[in-house]
Design an enzyme around this catalytic site. Structure first.
Site, PDB file in Angstrom:
ATOM      1  N   TYR A  94      32.513  18.689  -8.599  1.00  0.00           N
ATOM      2  CA  TYR A  94      31.528  17.632  -8.370  1.00  0.00           C
ATOM      3  C   TYR A  94      31.955  16.313  -9.005  1.00  0.00           C
ATOM      4  O   TYR A  94      31.734  15.230  -8.434  1.00  0.00           O
ATOM      5  CB  TYR A  94      30.145  18.064  -8.874  1.00  0.00           C
ATOM      6  CG  TYR A  94      29.458  18.964  -7.886  1.00  0.00           C
ATOM      7  CD1 TYR A  94      29.532  20.350  -7.988  1.00  0.00           C
ATOM      8  CD2 TYR A  94      28.788  18.440  -6.790  1.00  0.00           C
ATOM      9  CE1 TYR A  94      28.964  21.178  -7.049  1.00  0.00           C
ATOM     10  CE2 TYR A  94      28.213  19.264  -5.837  1.00  0.00           C
ATOM     11  CZ  TYR A  94      28.299  20.626  -5.964  1.00  0.00           C
ATOM     12  OH  TYR A  94      27.747  21.449  -5.013  1.00  0.00           O
ATOM     13  N   ASP A 106      25.748  12.366  -0.621  1.00  0.00           N
ATOM     14  CA  ASP A 106      26.567  11.253  -1.139  1.00  0.00           C
ATOM     15  C   ASP A 106      25.780   9.974  -1.378  1.00  0.00           C
ATOM     16  O   ASP A 106      26.305   9.018  -1.957  1.00  0.00           O
ATOM     17  CB  ASP A 106      27.765  10.997  -0.187  1.00  0.00           C
ATOM     18  CG  ASP A 106      27.335  10.694   1.255  1.00  0.00           C
ATOM     19  OD1 ASP A 106      28.089  11.039   2.184  1.00  0.00           O
ATOM     20  OD2 ASP A 106      26.241  10.113   1.469  1.00  0.00           O
ATOM     21  N   HIS A 148      19.538  18.466   1.155  1.00  0.00           N
ATOM     22  CA  HIS A 148      20.402  19.195   0.222  1.00  0.00           C
ATOM     23  C   HIS A 148      20.563  18.494  -1.115  1.00  0.00           C
ATOM     24  O   HIS A 148      21.501  18.784  -1.851  1.00  0.00           O
ATOM     25  CB  HIS A 148      21.785  19.418   0.862  1.00  0.00           C
ATOM     26  CG  HIS A 148      21.729  20.268   2.095  1.00  0.00           C
ATOM     27  ND1 HIS A 148      22.727  20.252   3.057  1.00  0.00           N
ATOM     28  CD2 HIS A 148      20.788  21.119   2.543  1.00  0.00           C
ATOM     29  CE1 HIS A 148      22.399  21.094   4.029  1.00  0.00           C
ATOM     30  NE2 HIS A 148      21.219  21.628   3.755  1.00  0.00           N
ATOM     31  N   CYS A 150      17.779  18.150 -24.857  1.00  0.00           N
ATOM     32  CA  CYS A 150      17.706  19.526 -25.369  1.00  0.00           C
ATOM     33  C   CYS A 150      19.075  20.179 -25.491  1.00  0.00           C
ATOM     34  O   CYS A 150      19.200  21.308 -25.974  1.00  0.00           O
ATOM     35  CB  CYS A 150      16.804  20.381 -24.464  1.00  0.00           C
ATOM     36  SG  CYS A 150      17.581  20.844 -22.904  1.00  0.00           S
ATOM     37  N   THR A 165      27.518  16.550  12.464  1.00  0.00           N
ATOM     38  CA  THR A 165      27.305  17.825  11.784  1.00  0.00           C
ATOM     39  C   THR A 165      27.886  18.953  12.624  1.00  0.00           C
ATOM     40  O   THR A 165      27.819  18.945  13.849  1.00  0.00           O
ATOM     41  CB  THR A 165      25.813  18.096  11.485  1.00  0.00           C
ATOM     42  OG1 THR A 165      25.692  19.357  10.804  1.00  0.00           O
ATOM     43  CG2 THR A 165      24.972  18.113  12.748  1.00  0.00           C
ATOM     44  N   ASN A 222      29.597  13.357  17.882  1.00  0.00           N
ATOM     45  CA  ASN A 222      30.557  14.148  17.116  1.00  0.00           C
ATOM     46  C   ASN A 222      31.939  13.947  17.731  1.00  0.00           C
ATOM     47  O   ASN A 222      32.066  13.472  18.855  1.00  0.00           O
ATOM     48  CB  ASN A 222      30.156  15.641  17.157  1.00  0.00           C
ATOM     49  CG  ASN A 222      30.766  16.429  16.013  1.00  0.00           C
ATOM     50  OD1 ASN A 222      31.975  16.412  15.826  1.00  0.00           O
ATOM     51  ND2 ASN A 222      29.934  17.108  15.239  1.00  0.00           N
TER      52      ASN A 222
END
Ligand code: BV8
Length: 241
Positions: A63, A100, A115, A147, A185, A210
């Site tokens: 990530y 993003d 997501h 924490c 997609t 696409n």
């Protein structure tokens, strides 16, 4: 509608579902394409809670790398066409699978993120999320400043549910759409890929943008093959006065 010719053959209820393909021309690797992210990694190795529990450093290295790539990315003309649609079409809804943040960076204000967003982190202990745009991250894995527990990317991993509010908004938009744009997609990931099916079952016209055929292509009333940074603005330009 200001700036939009009355030749627009559909009412204001236009919905767009975007995937990694819309960010490809901004330099963000897709998931399953030839240069895809997954090519070098296996989704079950990285984008799952089990992978994170097993090896948080390895997941965060992925990530952190993606954050560095995306920090250099700029929205492209396809992102900007969707900003214009939001301004011109009162009922327009943008649903994205992408994490993003390029839609928001382009100027889209109403974005349904199915997501999550990799510019947000979440404390695994306090279950509290906030924006963290530090590139590079000061430490891997980053820890909660209050924490000390591990932070995770505030994204939806495989096996995790879509945030309920986002999912409800997406389902309602699909049910009410009279035009549903399926943009960049592969139509593989569920439940996102079920939204065009729902929209069609509820009477929407489907247009797919696409480079290639996908499992959703058979649903499409119209198909625009080519780089979406070129095809989507060209499609949208037809409705400008
Ligand atoms: C859930 C966030 C249930 C993280 C992502 C079998 C086994 C195990 C699980 C399943 C299974 N079958 C189904 C499942 C469920 C699973 C799933 O769908 N798996 C797939 C792999 C089969 N789904 C889930 O687990 C979901 N959760 O089901 O929960 C549940 C319910 C209640 C309680 C508990 C649990 C969660 C799915 C979300 C996963 N997270 N991302 C991160 O990003 O790090 S998914 C990831 O894939 C990204 O979000 C990405 O956007 C998304 C979809 O991929 P695409 O966007 O389509 O990208 P891709 O690369 O695939 O395709 C790019 C396309 O663009 C291509 O078609 C290409 O041709 C095109 N393109 C490229 N360049 C261009 C272009 N087009 C135009 N112009 C260009 N220039």
């Amino acid at each position: 509608m200001a700036g939009v010719s009355d030749s627009m053959e559909f009412g204001p209820r236009v919905v767009a579902l975007t995937g990694a393909g819309i960010s490809a021309e901004s330099g963000v690797p897709t998931f399953r394409g030839p240069d895809g992210l997954w090519g070098r990694y296996r989704p079950e190795e990285l984008a799952t809670p089990e992978a994170f529990a097993r090896d948080p450093v390895r997941v965060w290295e992925w990530y952190a790398w993606r954050r560095e790539v995306i920090a250099r990315a700029q929205p492209n003309p396809a992102h900007r066409a969707l900003v214009e649609m939001e301004a011109a079409l009162p009922g327009f809804v943008l649903i994205t699978q992408n994490v993003d943040g390029l839609h928001q960076q382009a100027g889209s204000r109403r974005v349904v993120e199915l997501h999550g967003n990799l510019w947000r982190v979440r404390c695994v202990q306090e279950d509290r999320a906030w924006e963290d745009r530090r590139v590079p991250l000061p430490e891997i894995p980053p820890r909660c400043p209050t924490c000390g527990a591990l932070l995770r990317p505030d994204v939806v991993w495989f096996g995790e549910p879509i945030p309920s509010e986002a999912w409800q908004l997406a389902v309602q938009a699909a049910q009410e759409a009279n035009l549903f744009l399926v943009i960049g997609t592969s139509g593989i990931v569920e439940p996102a890929a079920s939204l065009p099916r729902l929209a069609r079952a509820c009477g929407a016209r489907i247009i797919e943008f696409n480079l290639e055929d996908t499992p959703l292509t058979p649903l499409a009333d119209e198909v625009w093959r080519g780089p979406v940074g070129e095809t989507l603005p060209r499609w949208w330009a037809r409705f400008q006065t």
